[in-house]
Design a protein around this motif. Sequence first.
Motif, PDB file in Angstrom:
ATOM      1  N   ILE A  24       0.850  -1.199   0.000  1.00  0.00           N
ATOM      2  CA  ILE A  24       0.000   0.000   0.000  1.00  0.00           C
ATOM      3  C   ILE A  24       0.882   1.244   0.000  1.00  0.00           C
ATOM      4  N   ALA A  25       2.037   1.115   0.641  1.00  0.00           N
ATOM      5  CA  ALA A  25       2.954   2.251   0.743  1.00  0.00           C
ATOM      6  C   ALA A  25       3.334   2.779  -0.635  1.00  0.00           C
ATOM      7  N   THR A  26       3.584   1.876  -1.569  1.00  0.00           N
ATOM      8  CA  THR A  26       3.964   2.283  -2.925  1.00  0.00           C
ATOM      9  C   THR A  26       2.787   2.969  -3.609  1.00  0.00           C
ATOM     10  N   MET A  27       1.585   2.400  -3.372  1.00  0.00           N
ATOM     11  CA  MET A  27       0.393   2.959  -4.002  1.00  0.00           C
ATOM     12  C   MET A  27       0.177   4.424  -3.577  1.00  0.00           C
ATOM     13  N   PHE A  28       0.410   4.680  -2.298  1.00  0.00           N
ATOM     14  CA  PHE A  28       0.227   6.045  -1.785  1.00  0.00           C
ATOM     15  C   PHE A  28       1.497   6.895  -1.925  1.00  0.00           C
ATOM     16  N   GLY A  29       2.519   6.291  -2.502  1.00  0.00           N
ATOM     17  CA  GLY A  29       3.776   7.017  -2.707  1.00  0.00           C
ATOM     18  C   GLY A  29       4.540   7.254  -1.421  1.00  0.00           C
ATOM     19  N   LEU A  30       4.310   6.364  -0.434  1.00  0.00           N
ATOM     20  CA  LEU A  30       5.036   6.537   0.828  1.00  0.00           C
ATOM     21  C   LEU A  30       6.511   6.222   0.626  1.00  0.00           C
ATOM     22  N   ASN A  31       7.335   7.124   1.094  1.00  0.00           N
ATOM     23  CA  ASN A  31       8.766   7.009   0.878  1.00  0.00           C
ATOM     24  C   ASN A  31       9.452   7.623   2.088  1.00  0.00           C
ATOM     25  N   LEU A  32      10.354   6.891   2.696  1.00  0.00           N
ATOM     26  CA  LEU A  32      10.989   7.362   3.937  1.00  0.00           C
ATOM     27  C   LEU A  32      11.711   8.696   3.730  1.00  0.00           C
ATOM     28  N   LYS A  33      12.380   8.807   2.578  1.00  0.00           N
ATOM     29  CA  LYS A  33      13.124  10.056   2.314  1.00  0.00           C
ATOM     30  C   LYS A  33      12.157  11.238   2.201  1.00  0.00           C
ATOM     31  N   LEU A  34      11.063  11.002   1.471  1.00  0.00           N
ATOM     32  CA  LEU A  34      10.069  12.079   1.317  1.00  0.00           C
ATOM     33  C   LEU A  34       9.383  12.380   2.641  1.00  0.00           C
ATOM     34  N   PHE A  35       9.149  11.299   3.399  1.00  0.00           N
ATOM     35  CA  PHE A  35       8.533  11.453   4.733  1.00  0.00           C
ATOM     36  C   PHE A  35       9.402  12.373   5.591  1.00  0.00           C
ATOM     37  N   ILE A  36      10.717  12.090   5.601  1.00  0.00           N
ATOM     38  CA  ILE A  36      11.646  12.905   6.410  1.00  0.00           C
ATOM     39  C   ILE A  36      11.711  14.340   5.860  1.00  0.00           C
TER      40      ILE A  36
ATOM     41  N   LEU B 134       3.393  13.761   3.830  1.00  0.00           N
ATOM     42  CA  LEU B 134       3.288  14.954   4.671  1.00  0.00           C
ATOM     43  C   LEU B 134       2.257  14.765   5.776  1.00  0.00           C
ATOM     44  N   THR B 135       1.076  14.279   5.413  1.00  0.00           N
ATOM     45  CA  THR B 135       0.012  14.140   6.428  1.00  0.00           C
ATOM     46  C   THR B 135       0.429  13.110   7.488  1.00  0.00           C
ATOM     47  N   LEU B 136       1.099  12.042   7.026  1.00  0.00           N
ATOM     48  CA  LEU B 136       1.556  11.029   7.982  1.00  0.00           C
ATOM     49  C   LEU B 136       2.663  11.596   8.867  1.00  0.00           C
ATOM     50  N   ALA B 137       3.554  12.386   8.274  1.00  0.00           N
ATOM     51  CA  ALA B 137       4.644  12.989   9.056  1.00  0.00           C
ATOM     52  C   ALA B 137       4.063  13.859  10.170  1.00  0.00           C
ATOM     53  N   MET B 138       3.049  14.641   9.824  1.00  0.00           N
ATOM     54  CA  MET B 138       2.440  15.510  10.837  1.00  0.00           C
ATOM     55  C   MET B 138       1.727  14.684  11.900  1.00  0.00           C
ATOM     56  N   ALA B 139       1.021  13.631  11.457  1.00  0.00           N
ATOM     57  CA  ALA B 139       0.281  12.793  12.406  1.00  0.00           C
ATOM     58  C   ALA B 139       1.232  12.091  13.372  1.00  0.00           C
TER      59      ALA B 139
END
Lengths: 185, 286
Positions: A24-36, B134-139
Amino acid sequence: MIILQELFIHTAHAAAEGGNSPDIATMFGLNLKLFIAQLINFGIVFLVLWKWVFTPVTRALQARTKKIEDSLQAAETVTKEKEEFKKWKTANMAEARKEAAEIVEKSRGEAEVVRQELLAKAKTEQEKLLADGHTRLEQEQAQLLASARGQLAELVVSATEKILREKITDKKDVELAKEALSAIQ
Amino acid sequence: MTLPPLSAETIFYIGNFPVTNTLVNSALTAVGFIIFGLVIKLAVGSQKNKAPRGVLNFFESILEVLLGYFDRVTRDRKKSLRFLPLVGSLFLFILISNWIGLLPGIGSIGLWEIKEGVREFIPLFRPANTDLNLTLAMAVLVVVTSHVLGIAAIGFFKYANKFIKLGDLYKAIIHPSPVGIMTAVIEFFVGLLEVVSEVAKMVSLSLRLFGNVFAGEVLLTVMASLMAYLVPLPFMGLELLVGIVQATVFAMLTLVYLTIATTEVHEHNSKTHKEELDLLEPTPTV
């Protein structure tokens, strides 16, 4: 309709992708680098707002609130003091007026006494002066009368002498007597 | 018509770091906030001991309204002021990010690229909150901060007892009573559920914001595709409203989490056994 159809296909496609792949992470574009990176972005905003905006503004707001409260309290104290002063003034003014009236009344009485005394004294002196004047006048009058009598006697004597020296006729006698009498007058 | 994908599109790479269009938007928003911060800082410095004017006056009025809402949740101005930097930043950042997404050029200025033989439009800018990162980072930040502040406010063991209620279980065993032990066991499992709810908080906070803003973006794209003029206008107005509602919801939930985390829980064992039995007994009805 075509648009809605495309939307449904798009959604179904996305769901199918999700279904086929458990990632699901890929589908939503979840990426640790982008998250940080996004976390850092928000962190910067948070720090900026915290240090430059919220802290100084809330401090200024609190300082202003305190200032207003202090000013209001000071104004209340001043009003209270003013009221107290007004009460004190009213009470003291009444007393002061009463005292002043008493003093004025007392002074008036004393002044009246002094005036009466002075008047009496002046009257006495006036009477005394008048009496003295009368006495002196009488004395002077007496002196004058005495002096006039003396002069008359001298005149009578001198007239008599004169008459006796000259030849006296009846007519002359009368003239001399008239002359003497006019001199006396 | 090209509907925006769930994930943000990568525009270019710095080394092997992908720069997405949502990252560009959030960075631009951050720059905007830095400028705004400087303006306010200078305004506060220059208008010291004076009546506030202009932008400072406007911001102070916003802050007063925010603090008024915060007070309703926290019921304590000190707590409101303590939570203001985080909750206020979240509110303003989400609000401005959402509203920036409605500006002309966001989602419409971009590049045409060929991916897997298909010509695709890649917008250079995309609303920052349409990126789950972004939304997850904030959460995550909110939930972690609530735990940190909770521990700082009531102490580690008392705070931990909210989740793993070993303390209550131990007290029930020391002073055994069937009802007491049963309650402690139930509360122990409720505590474990609380741990799960902490994860749910992160998921719900992030997905709610992401879902609403993303749905708005899709809605606007669809409406603009139906008719470019006038038709999207009411929906843009709606999105303005959604933007403020979502920012408020996120901020208020954060405030609730922070308030609950920093509030001490009254222990059930402080009640006497008789009081517990009274509570369990059915209320007599006439």
